[in-house]
Design a protein around this motif. Structure first.
Motif, PDB file in Angstrom:
ATOM      1  N   TYR A 121     -29.200  -4.806  13.187  1.00  0.00           N
ATOM      2  CA  TYR A 121     -28.861  -5.185  11.810  1.00  0.00           C
ATOM      3  C   TYR A 121     -28.428  -6.632  11.702  1.00  0.00           C
TER       4      TYR A 121
ATOM      5  N   VAL B  57     -16.367  -6.666  10.312  1.00  0.00           N
ATOM      6  CA  VAL B  57     -17.299  -6.032   9.377  1.00  0.00           C
ATOM      7  C   VAL B  57     -16.504  -5.169   8.417  1.00  0.00           C
TER       8      VAL B  57
ATOM      9  N   SER C 211     -16.882  -2.677   4.585  1.00  0.00           N
ATOM     10  CA  SER C 211     -17.763  -2.059   3.596  1.00  0.00           C
ATOM     11  C   SER C 211     -17.028  -1.929   2.275  1.00  0.00           C
TER      12      SER C 211
ATOM     13  N   LEU D 288     -21.908  -4.622   2.039  1.00  0.00           N
ATOM     14  CA  LEU D 288     -21.352  -4.828   3.371  1.00  0.00           C
ATOM     15  C   LEU D 288     -21.040  -6.307   3.560  1.00  0.00           C
ATOM     16  N   TYR D 289     -20.008  -6.574   4.356  1.00  0.00           N
ATOM     17  CA  TYR D 289     -19.595  -7.944   4.621  1.00  0.00           C
ATOM     18  C   TYR D 289     -19.368  -8.100   6.113  1.00  0.00           C
ATOM     19  N   ALA D 290     -19.760  -9.247   6.651  1.00  0.00           N
ATOM     20  CA  ALA D 290     -19.588  -9.507   8.075  1.00  0.00           C
ATOM     21  C   ALA D 290     -19.189 -10.954   8.267  1.00  0.00           C
TER      22      ALA D 290
ATOM     23  N   ARG E 176     -23.115 -11.406   3.501  1.00  0.00           N
ATOM     24  CA  ARG E 176     -23.106 -10.222   2.655  1.00  0.00           C
ATOM     25  C   ARG E 176     -24.456  -9.532   2.725  1.00  0.00           C
ATOM     26  N   SER E 177     -24.419  -8.206   2.711  1.00  0.00           N
ATOM     27  CA  SER E 177     -25.645  -7.417   2.671  1.00  0.00           C
ATOM     28  C   SER E 177     -25.563  -6.432   1.513  1.00  0.00           C
TER      29      SER E 177
ATOM     30  N   GLY F  16     -27.241  -3.354   5.248  1.00  0.00           N
ATOM     31  CA  GLY F  16     -27.243  -4.033   6.537  1.00  0.00           C
ATOM     32  C   GLY F  16     -28.608  -4.401   7.056  1.00  0.00           C
TER      33      GLY F  16
ATOM     34  N   TRP G 252     -29.095  -9.960   5.643  1.00  0.00           N
ATOM     35  CA  TRP G 252     -27.818 -10.597   5.331  1.00  0.00           C
ATOM     36  C   TRP G 252     -28.045 -12.000   4.802  1.00  0.00           C
TER      37      TRP G 252
END
Length: 213
Positions: free
Chosen positions: A1, A13, A15, A21-23, A33-34, A38, A41
């Motif tokens: 991912y 990470v 949610s 989603l954020y990483a 950001r997704s 995932g 991104w």
């Protein structure tokens, strides 16, 4: 991912609602950001090279990013960010001591209260998204904070855990024996379990604290 994330060193990470989603990836220090679970991104503006250490999201989808010296807040899923600066009173004093730097430990309770701490600066709380802060617990060297519906927890740098059952307003020490004495290693993180309890990873193993303490 990892599609779209240039670095493989992903430090945090989180949610949020509606599948966002954020990483946080280092090299460069950029938050991503997704919106497709995932699969892909894209970088988010406003958090480049600010030494962000942790990302978390509250129940309303507000995204927070904690760095060494600042707390950032986004109400639009990372499109724009504002600084919610917890550098007040003793908390600011706790960021640095001599050549030692303490990261900002932060969490948000299910009720929406922000809790932050840094080293010997104690624990501060905010009920308005970080606009104003009040001292919740002094005389604790904060290593990390965690929250669940039943309670909030803070673990000190010497492994002592404190519990709050009133959204971080008051705290009580759980035991006279610290995790440092048990695990012989300084704890750095905590994470809550959906079924109750708190997990504390250490170099000597994984420890679990029940919701009752």
């Amino acid at each position: 991912y990892n599609t779209g994330i240039q670095a493989v060193d992903v430090r945090s990470v989180a949610s949020g609602p509606e599948g966002a989603l954020y990483a946080l990836a280092l090299q460069p220090d950029v938050a991503h950001r997704s919106l497709d679970g995932g699969q892909t991104w894209t970088p988010v503006d406003g958090l480049t090279n600010v030494s962000v250490d942790e990302l978390f999201v509250d129940a309303e989808g507000i995204v927070y990013a904690a760095s060494l010296f600042q707390l950032f807040r986004s109400a639009n899923r990372g499109d724009t960010w504002t600084v919610r600066n917890p550098q007040v009173g003793n908390l600011q004093y706790g960021f640095t001591r001599g050549n030692t730097y303490y990261r900002v430990a932060a969490t948000v309770t299910p009720q929406g209260t922000l809790l932050v701490g840094a080293g010997p600066g104690g624990v501060y709380r905010s009920d308005d998204g970080g606009a104003t802060w009040s001292l919740a617990r002094w005389a604790v060297r904060v290593a990390d904070l965690a929250a669940m519906p039943e309670a909030a927890f803070v673990i000190s740098t010497n492994g002592v855990v404190y519990r709050s059952g009133d959204d971080g307003q008051t705290w009580r020490r759980l035991s006279n024996t610290s995790l440092l004495e048990t695990a012989d290693v300084t704890p750095r993180r905590m994470t809550t379990m959906s079924g109750g309890g708190v997990l504390v990873p250490t170099a000597r193993g994984l420890y679990r604290l029940s919701a009752e303490g």
